[in-house]
Write an enzyme that holds these catalytic residues in place. Structure first.
Site, PDB file in Angstrom:
ATOM      1  N   GLY A  11      19.005  -4.619   1.135  1.00  0.00           N
ATOM      2  CA  GLY A  11      20.103  -5.222   1.877  1.00  0.00           C
ATOM      3  C   GLY A  11      21.213  -5.767   0.988  1.00  0.00           C
ATOM      4  O   GLY A  11      22.224  -6.242   1.484  1.00  0.00           O
ATOM      5  N   CYS A  12      21.043  -5.671  -0.321  1.00  0.00           N
ATOM      6  CA  CYS A  12      22.002  -6.221  -1.278  1.00  0.00           C
ATOM      7  C   CYS A  12      22.809  -5.094  -1.924  1.00  0.00           C
ATOM      8  O   CYS A  12      22.240  -4.150  -2.467  1.00  0.00           O
ATOM      9  CB  CYS A  12      21.244  -6.997  -2.349  1.00  0.00           C
ATOM     10  SG  CYS A  12      22.239  -7.508  -3.756  1.00  0.00           S
ATOM     11  N   SER A  13      24.115  -5.200  -1.869  1.00  0.00           N
ATOM     12  CA  SER A  13      24.967  -4.138  -2.421  1.00  0.00           C
ATOM     13  C   SER A  13      24.798  -4.000  -3.935  1.00  0.00           C
ATOM     14  O   SER A  13      24.832  -2.876  -4.459  1.00  0.00           O
ATOM     15  CB  SER A  13      26.437  -4.393  -2.079  1.00  0.00           C
ATOM     16  OG  SER A  13      26.886  -5.594  -2.676  1.00  0.00           O
ATOM     17  N   ARG A  16      21.538  -2.112  -4.436  1.00  0.00           N
ATOM     18  CA  ARG A  16      21.710  -0.686  -4.113  1.00  0.00           C
ATOM     19  C   ARG A  16      22.521   0.018  -5.192  1.00  0.00           C
ATOM     20  O   ARG A  16      22.229   1.157  -5.578  1.00  0.00           O
ATOM     21  CB  ARG A  16      22.394  -0.525  -2.747  1.00  0.00           C
ATOM     22  CG  ARG A  16      21.510  -0.902  -1.574  1.00  0.00           C
ATOM     23  CD  ARG A  16      22.117  -0.484  -0.229  1.00  0.00           C
ATOM     24  NE  ARG A  16      23.501  -0.894  -0.048  1.00  0.00           N
ATOM     25  CZ  ARG A  16      23.894  -2.051   0.474  1.00  0.00           C
ATOM     26  NH1 ARG A  16      22.998  -2.945   0.867  1.00  0.00           N
ATOM     27  NH2 ARG A  16      25.175  -2.322   0.618  1.00  0.00           N
TER      28      ARG A  16
END
Length: 121
Positions: A11-13, A16
């Site tokens: 969920g963390c850019s 990712r």
């Protein structure tokens, strides 16, 4: 070559982004989604040592931290940080990449190159 372990929150850019960099580089790596597979206190203490950062830098001081009524000055030492992150793993800064006896907090994601560079040597 030593496999890289990526402590990852999908969920963390930034997390990712680090994963994408590893995939594009074509290196072998293992993903540990620490929110679904929480880390032990022992492993958290190991990560703090490997990172070589002040332990407090591993704690996200975000809205969740504030909502819990936590105070940053209570989380300066490794043991207190490990205890907090065992209880609230979502407060862990991410992503963290580990290769052998070296770890890097990949914020920004491009810091993952510090581990990749070692992988090629």
């Amino acid at each position: 070559m030593t496999t890289i372990t990526l402590y990852h929150n999908p969920g963390c850019s930034k997390s990712r982004g680090a994963r994408e960099i590893l995939e594009r580089a074509g290196v072998q790596f293992e993903v540990v989604e620490y929110l679904s597979r929480p880390l032990s206190r022992t492993r958290l203490l190991q990560l703090i040592e490997l990172l070589g950062l002040p332990p407090a830098e591993l704690v996200r001081k975000d809205a969740k931290f504030d909502a819990l009524g936590l105070k940053a000055e209570h989380y300066l030492e490794a043991e207190a940080v490990a205890d907090l992150l065992v209880r609230y793993p979502q407060l862990m800064q991410r992503p963290i990449a580990v290769r052998g006896n070296r770890a890097v907090l990949a914020r920004p994601s491009e810091r993952i190159a510090e581990i990749l560079h070692e992988e090629r040597t």
